[in-house]
Design an enzyme around this catalytic site. Structure first.
Site, PDB file in Angstrom:
ATOM      1  N   ASP A  28    -100.735 145.396  36.283  1.00 19.08           N
ATOM      2  CA  ASP A  28    -100.382 145.075  37.672  1.00 19.08           C
ATOM      3  C   ASP A  28     -98.879 144.827  37.810  1.00 19.08           C
ATOM      4  OD1 ASP A  28    -100.904 144.691  40.341  1.00 19.08           O
ATOM      5  OD2 ASP A  28    -101.420 142.573  40.123  1.00 19.08           O
ATOM      6  N   HIS A  45     -95.041 153.210  39.471  1.00 17.05           N
ATOM      7  CA  HIS A  45     -96.199 153.823  38.798  1.00 17.05           C
ATOM      8  C   HIS A  45     -95.730 154.758  37.686  1.00 17.05           C
ATOM      9  CE1 HIS A  45     -98.705 151.943  41.685  1.00 17.05           C
ATOM     10  NE2 HIS A  45     -98.422 152.750  42.701  1.00 17.05           N
ATOM     11  N   ASN A  76    -108.705 150.391  45.338  1.00 16.71           N
ATOM     12  CA  ASN A  76    -107.362 150.967  45.512  1.00 16.71           C
ATOM     13  C   ASN A  76    -107.339 152.161  46.472  1.00 16.71           C
ATOM     14  OD1 ASN A  76    -106.297 150.242  42.090  1.00 16.71           O
ATOM     15  ND2 ASN A  76    -105.856 149.093  43.957  1.00 16.71           N
ATOM     16  N   TRP A  77    -108.532 152.682  46.830  1.00 14.11           N
ATOM     17  CA  TRP A  77    -108.583 153.749  47.848  1.00 14.11           C
ATOM     18  C   TRP A  77    -108.053 153.243  49.180  1.00 14.11           C
ATOM     19  CZ3 TRP A  77    -109.303 158.402  45.980  1.00 14.11           C
ATOM     20  CH2 TRP A  77    -110.132 158.618  44.884  1.00 14.11           C
TER      21      TRP A  77
HETATM   22  C1  IPE Z   1    -105.843 145.712  39.988  1.00 17.31           C
HETATM   23  O1  IPE Z   1    -104.622 145.581  40.629  1.00 17.31           O
HETATM   24  C2  IPE Z   1    -106.176 147.161  39.800  1.00 17.31           C
HETATM   25  C3  IPE Z   1    -105.369 147.891  38.831  1.00 17.31           C
HETATM   26  C4  IPE Z   1    -104.453 147.367  38.068  1.00 17.31           C
HETATM   27  C5  IPE Z   1    -105.657 149.294  38.719  1.00 17.31           C
HETATM   28  P1  IPE Z   1    -104.536 145.405  42.212  1.00 17.31           P
HETATM   29  O2  IPE Z   1    -103.095 145.309  42.540  1.00 17.31           O
HETATM   30  O3  IPE Z   1    -105.306 146.473  42.882  1.00 17.31           O
HETATM   31  O4  IPE Z   1    -105.299 144.025  42.428  1.00 17.31           O
HETATM   32  P2  IPE Z   1    -105.165 142.952  43.592  1.00 17.31           P
HETATM   33  O5  IPE Z   1    -105.217 143.710  44.890  1.00 17.31           O
HETATM   34  O6  IPE Z   1    -103.856 142.275  43.415  1.00 17.31           O
HETATM   35  O7  IPE Z   1    -106.312 142.040  43.393  1.00 17.31           O
HETATM   36  C1  IPE Z   2    -100.748 148.278  39.577  1.00 17.52           C
HETATM   37  O1  IPE Z   2     -99.571 148.002  40.259  1.00 17.52           O
HETATM   38  C2  IPE Z   2    -101.100 149.751  39.586  1.00 17.52           C
HETATM   39  C3  IPE Z   2    -102.266 150.098  40.406  1.00 17.52           C
HETATM   40  C4  IPE Z   2    -103.046 149.265  41.010  1.00 17.52           C
HETATM   41  C5  IPE Z   2    -102.552 151.509  40.526  1.00 17.52           C
HETATM   42  P1  IPE Z   2     -99.578 147.724  41.818  1.00 17.52           P
HETATM   43  O2  IPE Z   2     -99.399 149.026  42.519  1.00 17.52           O
HETATM   44  O3  IPE Z   2    -100.775 146.966  42.214  1.00 17.52           O
HETATM   45  O4  IPE Z   2     -98.272 146.858  41.975  1.00 17.52           O
HETATM   46  P2  IPE Z   2     -98.098 145.574  42.890  1.00 17.52           P
HETATM   47  O5  IPE Z   2     -99.182 144.622  42.528  1.00 17.52           O
HETATM   48  O6  IPE Z   2     -98.204 146.034  44.305  1.00 17.52           O
HETATM   49  O7  IPE Z   2     -96.741 145.070  42.545  1.00 17.52           O
HETATM   50 MG    MG Z   3    -101.168 144.971  42.329  1.00 15.94          MG
END
Ligand code: IPE
Ligand code: IPE
Ligand code: MG
Length: 248
Positions: A28, A45, A76-77
């Site tokens: 994350d 990413h 994440n969708w």
């Molecule tokens: C968890 O991260 C999912 C992945 C790392 C793929 P998110 O960024 O989606 O989680 P939340 O929204 O902070 O709970």
């Molecule tokens: C985790 O990083 C990667 C995925 C969930 C795909 P984030 O995209 O959630 O990054 P933050 O949490 O918004 O910084």
């Molecule tokens: Mg995140």
């Protein structure tokens, strides 16, 4: 803590026999990493992929047996279409790019999640990479893509109910051991250590069943900045824990 110089070898303050067998990571903080640099989120990413590649090699160098990474959650969708599309294309590209090296390094890659609703071209790459590395004897690398722990449990329940309906299974035969056979992660040991980067103290629907007794380590470091030194610290902290599994 001895930081080592290059950290190619297992750092001297880690005991090889007390390393976690299986490490799972909630990667994350990619978006915030990019935002802090005034870059678009997708750059985070991109950098995050490099981090994962490095961690996988580090696990192999240090003798860990399994690594599972949360790449894309069922939830994440809900992100902007542009970001979702970027991620799907990125997964496909990386998989194509890295396959030969993974084969050469004896890495066994596997994907868990609801794979059937991923773009067809990504599904094809996933299938190909799993087939090509099925015989690999090295580290087991699992990527959770379109994965949700609740969805996984519901999926398992449906499959079990269907078996019962067909008369192939009796309700009294359902046990924890049998249930696990219906999870996406069948055949993969439970994570000993779960790492979450970026400081969030939550599970976000990751491996709900499998982490029942995992040790949890949260670091403020954003995923793109997570490196061998950070991993060393996580393993060091893990070795200081006393795993009791409910006993005294
Ligand atoms: C968890 O991260 C999912 C992945 C790392 C793929 P998110 O960024 O989606 O989680 P939340 O929204 O902070 O709970
Ligand atoms: C985790 O990083 C990667 C995925 C969930 C795909 P984030 O995209 O959630 O990054 P933050 O949490 O918004 O910084
Ligand atoms: Mg995140």
């Amino acid at each position: 803590m001895n930081q080592g110089i290059w950290l190619q070898d297992l750092p001297v303050d880690l005991e090889p026999e007390r390393l976690p067998h299986h490490v799972a990571v909630i990667m994350d903080g990619n978006g915030r990493w990019a935002q802090h640099r005034n870059l678009p989120r997708i750059m985070g990413h991109r950098k995050g992929v490099e981090t994962l590649k490095e961690l996988l090699r580090c696990c192999r160098d240090w003798g860990l047996k399994a690594l599972t990474a949360y790449a894309f959650s069922s939830e994440n969708w809900g992100r902007p279409l542009e970001e979702v599309n970027f991620l799907m294309t990125l997964f496909e590209k990386i998989l194509r790019q890295e396959l030969q090296e993974m084969i050469a390094e004896d890495i066994q890659i596997r994907f868990v999640g609801n794979l059937s609703s991923l773009p067809l071209s990504l599904q094809a790459e996933i299938k190909h990479s799993m087939e090509m590395t099925r015989q690999s004897q090295g580290i087991k690398f699992t990527v959770a893509t379109n994965y949700g722990g609740r969805q996984e449990i519901v999926h398992a329940c449906k499959a079990i109910a269907t078996q019962i309906q067909k008369g192939l299974l009796k309700p009294e035969e359902i046990s924890e051991g049998l249930f696990e056979k219906y999870l996406y992660t069948v055949g993969i040991s439970h994570p000993d250590l779960l790492i979450r980067t970026s400081g969030e103290m939550r599970i976000s629907n990751f491996l709900l069943w499998q982490i029942a007794y995992s040790e949890i380590y949260v670091t403020e470091t954003l995923w793109p900045d997570f490196n061998r030194h950070e991993f060393h610290q996580a393993l060091y902290a893990y070795q200081k824990r006393e795993r009791r599994f409910g006993k005294i």
